[in-house]
Design a protein around this motif. Sequence first.
Motif, short mmCIF file in Angstrom:
data_model
loop_
_atom_site.label_atom_id
_atom_site.label_comp_id
_atom_site.label_asym_id
_atom_site.label_seq_id
_atom_site.Cartn_x
_atom_site.Cartn_y
_atom_site.Cartn_z
N LEU A 1 33.19 16.33 58.44
CA LEU A 1 34.23 15.96 57.47
C LEU A 1 35.20 17.10 57.22
N LEU A 2 34.73 18.32 57.25
CA LEU A 2 35.48 19.46 56.72
C LEU A 2 36.85 19.68 57.36
N PRO A 3 37.01 19.51 58.68
CA PRO A 3 38.35 19.75 59.25
C PRO A 3 39.43 18.81 58.74
N ALA A 4 39.05 17.65 58.19
CA ALA A 4 40.04 16.67 57.73
C ALA A 4 40.33 16.77 56.24
N VAL A 5 39.78 17.79 55.57
CA VAL A 5 39.91 17.84 54.10
C VAL A 5 41.28 18.36 53.68
N LEU A 6 41.75 19.44 54.27
CA LEU A 6 43.02 20.05 53.85
C LEU A 6 44.19 19.54 54.69
N PRO A 7 45.38 19.50 54.11
CA PRO A 7 46.57 19.13 54.89
C PRO A 7 46.80 20.11 56.04
N ILE A 8 47.41 19.61 57.11
CA ILE A 8 47.69 20.43 58.28
C ILE A 8 49.20 20.58 58.45
N GLY A 9 49.64 21.78 58.70
CA GLY A 9 51.06 22.03 58.94
C GLY A 9 51.92 21.68 57.74
N GLU A 10 52.91 20.81 57.97
CA GLU A 10 53.84 20.41 56.91
C GLU A 10 53.34 19.21 56.11
N GLU A 11 52.14 18.76 56.43
CA GLU A 11 51.57 17.60 55.73
C GLU A 11 51.38 17.92 54.25
N GLY B 1 34.93 7.96 59.27
CA GLY B 1 33.58 7.74 59.78
C GLY B 1 32.63 8.84 59.34
N ALA B 2 33.07 10.09 59.43
CA ALA B 2 32.24 11.20 58.98
C ALA B 2 31.96 11.09 57.50
N GLY B 3 32.95 10.62 56.73
CA GLY B 3 32.76 10.48 55.29
C GLY B 3 31.71 9.46 54.95
N HIS B 4 31.71 8.33 55.66
CA HIS B 4 30.70 7.30 55.39
C HIS B 4 29.30 7.80 55.72
N VAL B 5 29.16 8.50 56.83
CA VAL B 5 27.85 9.05 57.19
C VAL B 5 27.38 10.04 56.13
N LEU B 6 28.29 10.87 55.67
CA LEU B 6 27.94 11.84 54.63
C LEU B 6 27.55 11.13 53.34
N ALA C 1 27.27 25.45 55.13
CA ALA C 1 27.93 24.20 54.74
C ALA C 1 28.32 24.26 53.27
N HIS C 2 27.42 24.77 52.43
CA HIS C 2 27.75 24.90 51.01
C HIS C 2 28.93 25.85 50.81
N ALA C 3 28.89 27.01 51.48
CA ALA C 3 29.97 27.99 51.31
C ALA C 3 31.30 27.44 51.81
N ARG C 4 31.28 26.63 52.89
CA ARG C 4 32.52 26.05 53.39
C ARG C 4 33.12 25.08 52.37
N THR C 5 32.29 24.31 51.70
CA THR C 5 32.84 23.37 50.70
C THR C 5 33.48 24.14 49.55
N ARG C 6 32.90 25.26 49.18
CA ARG C 6 33.47 26.07 48.10
C ARG C 6 34.77 26.74 48.54
#
Length: 332
Positions: free
Chosen positions: A287-297, A245-250, A215-220
Motif C-alpha cells: 500500500l505504501l507507495p500509493a499513499v503520497l501524491p506523486i509529482g504535481e499530483e 487491491g493492496a488496501g483491501h488485503v490490508l 513497516a511501522h516506521a514507514r507508516t510514521r
Amino acid sequence: MTPVELSRTVLHAVRRAVDDGELSVTVPERVVVAPPGPGGCGDYATNVALQLARPAGQPPLRVAEILRPRLAGATGVRDVVVTGPGFLNISLEGEGRGAADAALVAEIRAAGRSYGHGDALAGQVVELRVPYDVRAEVVADALGRIIASQGGRVAIDHREPVNVRPVPAPEDPAPLGPDAARWALLHPAAHDRPRVTADHLVQREANPLFRVRYAHARTRALLRNAARLGFAPEPGPLDQSEGQGAGHVLCDTLADHPRILGAAATHRAPDRLARHLVTLADATFPLLPAVLPIGEEKPSAAHRARLALAEAAGTVLAGGLSLLGIDAPDHL
C-alpha cells in the motif's frame, strides 16, 4: 459495517435459528467473514453453514438456506446469496466494501493501540506455572499482557506441575539486546527450539522483526511527510487505483487482529501474535507507495483514505509489539 460487526451479525442469525428450533447446534464463539473466493459474489462470504452442518445433522446447503433470510433481514445487509456447497455471500448496504473498510479504519483510529482488546476472559484468573528458564519467563510475561488485553488476569509462579514449558533457548539471548532477544524467544511456537543468532539484529527483509518494525516506521514517516504536504489522514473508501487491491488485503488482515489476539490469549500462544504481526507488516508494504501524491499530483480524498489506512496499520503493529514487550520506534 466492519468485518467484526458483520461476524457478530452472522452469529446473531445463528442464534435466532437455534431459538426458533430450526437448528440444533451450539452457537460458535466466532465466525470468520472474508472476501468471497472464486465463484462467490458480494462484499464478504462466510462458511458458517459448512461449519455447522455436521453438528446440526443437516446438509450445508440446508443450513445456509435456514440462515440466509435471517441474515438478509439484518441491518446493514443488502442481499445474501448461497453459492457452492453452502457459502453465504453477503452484500452490504451503502458503498459496500469501501464503507466497511472505512469504518474499520475509523474504529482502529478511535481505539488506538487498544484495538482488538476485548472481554473474552473478563473476570478470569489464569494461573501460569513456569520452570526457572529464561524463555518460559519471557513467554509468561508476554502472556500476562496478552491475557490482560482480553480482560483476564495472570498469576505467575514456579510451582509444580508446570503448565507453560516452551523448549528452552540453546544459549543466553541477552547479547541480542532486549527487543531482539524477546522476539527470538516469542516468535517460534512453544514446541520449536528458538534461534538465538545475530540474524535477529540484521536490518534486511529476511529478518521478520525488522520487517515488522520497519513497516511501522514507514507508516510514521508517511504521516510526517503528509503533514509537510498539508494533508492529514481521513478514513474513506479506497478509489479505483493501484492502492485499492493492496488496501483491501490490508483491511482483511487488520480485521483479523481481534481474533488473533483472542486466540493468543486463550491458547497461551504469544507466537500467534508475533506471526500475525509479520503477516500484517507484509500486507502493509504494497500500500505504501500509493499513499503520497506523486509529482504535481494534489492530495485527494483517496490519498487521505490511504494515509488513514497506513496509520491504522502502524498503530496495530505498535500495539502488537507492545503486548510482546518490544519497542516500536518511529525511525529506523
